[in-house]
Structures are given as C-alpha cells and as structure tokens.
Write a protein that holds these residues in place. Structure first.
Motif, PDB file in Angstrom:
ATOM      1  N   VAL A  51       0.845  -1.196   0.000  1.00 10.83           N
ATOM      2  CA  VAL A  51       0.000   0.000   0.000  1.00 10.83           C
ATOM      3  C   VAL A  51       0.884   1.252   0.000  1.00 10.83           C
ATOM      4  CG1 VAL A  51      -1.705   1.328   1.313  1.00 10.83           C
ATOM      5  CG2 VAL A  51      -1.957  -1.165   1.091  1.00 10.83           C
ATOM      6  N   THR A  52       1.932   1.230   0.795  1.00  5.20           N
ATOM      7  CA  THR A  52       2.883   2.354   0.843  1.00  5.20           C
ATOM      8  C   THR A  52       3.495   2.589  -0.529  1.00  5.20           C
ATOM      9  OG1 THR A  52       3.371   1.997   3.183  1.00  5.20           O
ATOM     10  CG2 THR A  52       5.035   3.162   1.893  1.00  5.20           C
ATOM     11  N   GLU A  53       3.884   1.539  -1.203  1.00  3.64           N
ATOM     12  CA  GLU A  53       4.475   1.672  -2.539  1.00  3.64           C
ATOM     13  C   GLU A  53       3.451   2.194  -3.548  1.00  3.64           C
ATOM     14  OE1 GLU A  53       7.703   1.608  -3.357  1.00  3.64           O
ATOM     15  OE2 GLU A  53       7.875   1.438  -1.185  1.00  3.64           O
ATOM     16  N   ARG A  54       2.194   1.769  -3.414  1.00  7.53           N
ATOM     17  CA  ARG A  54       1.151   2.289  -4.311  1.00  7.53           C
ATOM     18  C   ARG A  54       1.038   3.804  -4.113  1.00  7.53           C
ATOM     19  NH1 ARG A  54      -4.448  -0.543  -4.261  1.00  7.53           N
ATOM     20  NH2 ARG A  54      -3.739  -1.528  -6.189  1.00  7.53           N
ATOM     21  N   TYR A  55       1.013   4.238  -2.866  1.00  9.52           N
ATOM     22  CA  TYR A  55       0.932   5.682  -2.603  1.00  9.52           C
ATOM     23  C   TYR A  55       2.140   6.410  -3.184  1.00  9.52           C
ATOM     24  CZ  TYR A  55      -3.203   5.841   0.343  1.00  9.52           C
ATOM     25  OH  TYR A  55      -4.492   5.803   0.796  1.00  9.52           O
ATOM     26  N   ARG A  56       3.317   5.867  -3.013  1.00 12.00           N
ATOM     27  CA  ARG A  56       4.511   6.518  -3.569  1.00 12.00           C
ATOM     28  C   ARG A  56       4.391   6.678  -5.080  1.00 12.00           C
ATOM     29  NH1 ARG A  56       8.162   3.537   0.500  1.00 12.00           N
ATOM     30  NH2 ARG A  56       8.444   5.189   2.046  1.00 12.00           N
ATOM     31  N   GLY A  57       3.896   5.651  -5.752  1.00 11.93           N
ATOM     32  CA  GLY A  57       3.702   5.721  -7.198  1.00 11.93           C
ATOM     33  C   GLY A  57       2.684   6.785  -7.580  1.00 11.93           C
ATOM     34  N   LEU A  58       1.576   6.849  -6.833  1.00  9.04           N
ATOM     35  CA  LEU A  58       0.560   7.871  -7.103  1.00  9.04           C
ATOM     36  C   LEU A  58       1.122   9.274  -6.854  1.00  9.04           C
ATOM     37  CD1 LEU A  58      -2.594   6.203  -5.495  1.00  9.04           C
ATOM     38  CD2 LEU A  58      -2.230   6.668  -7.925  1.00  9.04           C
ATOM     39  N   PHE A  59       1.896   9.417  -5.789  1.00 13.81           N
ATOM     40  CA  PHE A  59       2.458  10.728  -5.465  1.00 13.81           C
ATOM     41  C   PHE A  59       3.499  11.158  -6.486  1.00 13.81           C
ATOM     42  CE2 PHE A  59       1.537  10.021  -0.664  1.00 13.81           C
ATOM     43  CZ  PHE A  59       0.189  10.150  -0.893  1.00 13.81           C
ATOM     44  N   ASP A  60       4.218  10.211  -7.080  1.00 19.10           N
ATOM     45  CA  ASP A  60       5.161  10.545  -8.159  1.00 19.10           C
ATOM     46  C   ASP A  60       4.423  10.965  -9.433  1.00 19.10           C
ATOM     47  OD1 ASP A  60       7.333   9.940  -6.555  1.00 19.10           O
ATOM     48  OD2 ASP A  60       7.671   7.963  -7.439  1.00 19.10           O
ATOM     49  N   ALA A  61       3.259  10.380  -9.650  1.00 15.20           N
ATOM     50  CA  ALA A  61       2.518  10.604 -10.894  1.00 15.20           C
ATOM     51  C   ALA A  61       1.651  11.855 -10.867  1.00 15.20           C
ATOM     52  CB  ALA A  61       1.639   9.389 -11.198  1.00 15.20           C
ATOM     53  N   LEU A  62       1.097  12.180  -9.690  1.00 19.82           N
ATOM     54  CA  LEU A  62       0.103  13.250  -9.606  1.00 19.82           C
ATOM     55  C   LEU A  62       0.447  14.253  -8.515  1.00 19.82           C
ATOM     56  CD1 LEU A  62      -3.137  11.058  -9.761  1.00 19.82           C
ATOM     57  CD2 LEU A  62      -2.046  12.291 -11.650  1.00 19.82           C
ATOM     58  N   THR A  63       0.115  15.509  -8.766  1.00 21.64           N
ATOM     59  CA  THR A  63       0.246  16.570  -7.766  1.00 21.64           C
ATOM     60  C   THR A  63      -1.111  17.234  -7.619  1.00 21.64           C
ATOM     61  OG1 THR A  63       2.570  16.936  -8.297  1.00 21.64           O
ATOM     62  CG2 THR A  63       1.414  18.731  -7.175  1.00 21.64           C
ATOM     63  N   GLU A  64      -1.668  17.088  -6.441  1.00 23.59           N
ATOM     64  CA  GLU A  64      -2.995  17.643  -6.180  1.00 23.59           C
ATOM     65  C   GLU A  64      -2.931  19.145  -5.933  1.00 23.59           C
ATOM     66  OE1 GLU A  64      -5.981  17.470  -2.480  1.00 23.59           O
ATOM     67  OE2 GLU A  64      -5.516  15.500  -3.335  1.00 23.59           O
ATOM     68  N   GLU A  65      -3.860  19.864  -6.559  1.00 26.57           N
ATOM     69  CA  GLU A  65      -4.000  21.298  -6.312  1.00 26.57           C
ATOM     70  C   GLU A  65      -5.313  21.617  -5.613  1.00 26.57           C
ATOM     71  OE1 GLU A  65      -3.442  22.902 -10.251  1.00 26.57           O
ATOM     72  OE2 GLU A  65      -1.294  22.494 -10.198  1.00 26.57           O
ATOM     73  N   LYS A  66      -6.339  20.789  -5.872  1.00 24.13           N
ATOM     74  CA  LYS A  66      -7.652  21.048  -5.283  1.00 24.13           C
ATOM     75  C   LYS A  66      -8.430  19.734  -5.194  1.00 24.13           C
ATOM     76  CE  LYS A  66     -11.454  24.325  -5.844  1.00 24.13           C
ATOM     77  NZ  LYS A  66     -12.025  25.346  -6.734  1.00 24.13           N
ATOM     78  N   PHE A  67      -9.094  19.541  -4.066  1.00 24.56           N
ATOM     79  CA  PHE A  67      -9.929  18.360  -3.840  1.00 24.56           C
ATOM     80  C   PHE A  67     -11.204  18.861  -3.173  1.00 24.56           C
ATOM     81  CE2 PHE A  67     -11.387  14.714  -1.360  1.00 24.56           C
ATOM     82  CZ  PHE A  67     -11.230  13.668  -2.252  1.00 24.56           C
ATOM     83  N   VAL A  68     -12.317  18.735  -3.872  1.00 21.32           N
ATOM     84  CA  VAL A  68     -13.582  19.283  -3.385  1.00 21.32           C
ATOM     85  C   VAL A  68     -14.611  18.167  -3.268  1.00 21.32           C
ATOM     86  CG1 VAL A  68     -15.453  20.912  -3.854  1.00 21.32           C
ATOM     87  CG2 VAL A  68     -13.101  21.505  -4.477  1.00 21.32           C
ATOM     88  N   THR A  69     -15.111  17.964  -2.067  1.00 21.08           N
ATOM     89  CA  THR A  69     -16.190  17.003  -1.872  1.00 21.08           C
ATOM     90  C   THR A  69     -17.481  17.575  -2.419  1.00 21.08           C
ATOM     91  OG1 THR A  69     -15.157  15.959   0.048  1.00 21.08           O
ATOM     92  CG2 THR A  69     -17.548  15.751  -0.148  1.00 21.08           C
ATOM     93  N   LEU A  70     -18.137  16.808  -3.265  1.00 20.92           N
ATOM     94  CA  LEU A  70     -19.419  17.201  -3.840  1.00 20.92           C
ATOM     95  C   LEU A  70     -20.580  16.676  -2.995  1.00 20.92           C
ATOM     96  CD1 LEU A  70     -18.496  16.411  -7.545  1.00 20.92           C
ATOM     97  CD2 LEU A  70     -18.338  18.621  -6.355  1.00 20.92           C
ATOM     98  N   ARG A  71     -20.439  15.427  -2.537  1.00 18.00           N
ATOM     99  CA  ARG A  71     -21.442  14.788  -1.686  1.00 18.00           C
ATOM    100  C   ARG A  71     -20.740  13.753  -0.813  1.00 18.00           C
ATOM    101  NH1 ARG A  71     -23.579  15.371  -6.588  1.00 18.00           N
ATOM    102  NH2 ARG A  71     -25.576  16.406  -6.798  1.00 18.00           N
ATOM    103  N   ARG A  72     -21.300  13.546   0.368  1.00 11.09           N
ATOM    104  CA  ARG A  72     -20.797  12.478   1.237  1.00 11.09           C
ATOM    105  C   ARG A  72     -21.987  11.797   1.888  1.00 11.09           C
ATOM    106  NH1 ARG A  72     -16.088  14.215   4.815  1.00 11.09           N
ATOM    107  NH2 ARG A  72     -15.100  14.250   2.783  1.00 11.09           N
ATOM    108  N   TYR A  73     -21.941  10.467   1.896  1.00  9.60           N
ATOM    109  CA  TYR A  73     -23.004   9.652   2.468  1.00  9.60           C
ATOM    110  C   TYR A  73     -22.405   8.801   3.580  1.00  9.60           C
ATOM    111  CZ  TYR A  73     -25.033  11.042  -1.971  1.00  9.60           C
ATOM    112  OH  TYR A  73     -25.468  11.777  -3.041  1.00  9.60           O
ATOM    113  N   TYR A  74     -23.200   8.519   4.601  1.00 14.74           N
ATOM    114  CA  TYR A  74     -22.695   7.826   5.788  1.00 14.74           C
ATOM    115  C   TYR A  74     -23.538   6.621   6.151  1.00 14.74           C
ATOM    116  CZ  TYR A  74     -20.509  12.409   6.542  1.00 14.74           C
ATOM    117  OH  TYR A  74     -19.801  13.568   6.393  1.00 14.74           O
ATOM    118  N   GLY A  75     -22.862   5.631   6.702  1.00 22.30           N
ATOM    119  CA  GLY A  75     -23.503   4.509   7.362  1.00 22.30           C
ATOM    120  C   GLY A  75     -22.901   4.394   8.749  1.00 22.30           C
ATOM    121  N   ASP A  76     -23.252   3.346   9.465  1.00 23.24           N
ATOM    122  CA  ASP A  76     -22.742   3.188  10.827  1.00 23.24           C
ATOM    123  C   ASP A  76     -21.221   3.061  10.872  1.00 23.24           C
ATOM    124  OD1 ASP A  76     -25.282   3.354  11.876  1.00 23.24           O
ATOM    125  OD2 ASP A  76     -25.585   1.174  11.868  1.00 23.24           O
TER     126      ASP A  76
END
Length: 136
Positions: A51-76
């Motif tokens: 999982v750590t290596e997957r994150y490292r690969g994603l972080f090498d590939a992408l640089t986030e500038e904005k993350f906006v939640t449009l909707r969130r749904y919840y369960g227990d």
C-alpha cells in the motif's frame, strides 16, 4: 464513529495525500486495511508495504492542487465520498506520461471504518476523463 469523526479522519487522510505524506496517509489505515484502486493492475492490496508503494507511485505521478467534496453519504461504519480532484500529472499515470499536464476528474471513495481508522479504501476514478486529458 460519528459523522464528524469520520470527516476528521478522512480530512487527515486527504491532507496527507495532498502533502504527499506517505507515512501519515498509511497511518490513517488499519494495519490489515484493504486498499483497492479499481482498475489498478496491482489489484486489491492488503500488505502495508505494498500500500505504501502504491501511494509513492501515485504521489510521483500526480500533484494535487484542489480536492472538493461534492457529496458524502454515511452509514454506521462507512462513508462514501464523491469528489472532484484537480491538479497536474508530472509523472506517468495509468501507463501514460503526464507531461505535467493539468488534470481534473471525479473520484469516489468508499471507506469502511474500524477502531477509528480506515479498514477498507475503495477508490473509483473517472478513467475516461483521465485518459482523454492525458492523451489530448
């Protein structure tokens, strides 16, 4: 967990991802968490090192500038977060060189919670939008 506690946990997780802080991102997961980025050839990961290596690969590939939640749904013991991600693709993502192109896509997280941490993170990306932007 309450909705506020789930929101705080996910906010910590997302802030770590935006900062490319692998240690903190993985620390928000249980040690046996199921990490599933749908469409990733590695499939579902359960090993913290993988999982750590997957994150490292994603972080090498992408640089986030904005993350906006449009909707969130919840369960227990779960939540579903529908968001819009915007940033750049400086590395290779999904096998396509990003060339530091701007990139915007929808992202859906389905997360299960156990013992105050994320025990399952299922991530759905709008790969059609991603491919269209990276190959334009």
């Amino acid at each position: 967990m309450t909705r506020d506690e789930m929101d705080a946990l996910f906010a910590e997780h997302c802030a770590a991802e935006a900062a490319k802080d692998v240690v903190t991102a993985v620390a928000t997961l249980t040690p046996d968490a199921e990490h599933d980025v749908v469409g990733d050839p590695q499939g579902v990961l359960r090993d913290p090192t993988a999982v750590t290596e997957r994150y490292r690969g994603l972080f090498d590939a992408l640089t986030e500038e904005k993350f906006v939640t449009l909707r969130r749904y919840y369960g227990d013991d779960f939540f579903v977060d529908d968001s819009q991600w915007s940033g750049r693709a400086p590395g290779t993502f999904a096998g396509i060189p990003g060339g530091d192109r701007p990139l915007t896509f929808r992202i859906l997280h389905v997360c299960e919670i156990r013992d105050g941490k994320i025990s399952r993170e299922n991530v759905w990306l709008d790969f059609a939008a991603i491919m269209q932007q990276l190959t334009a």
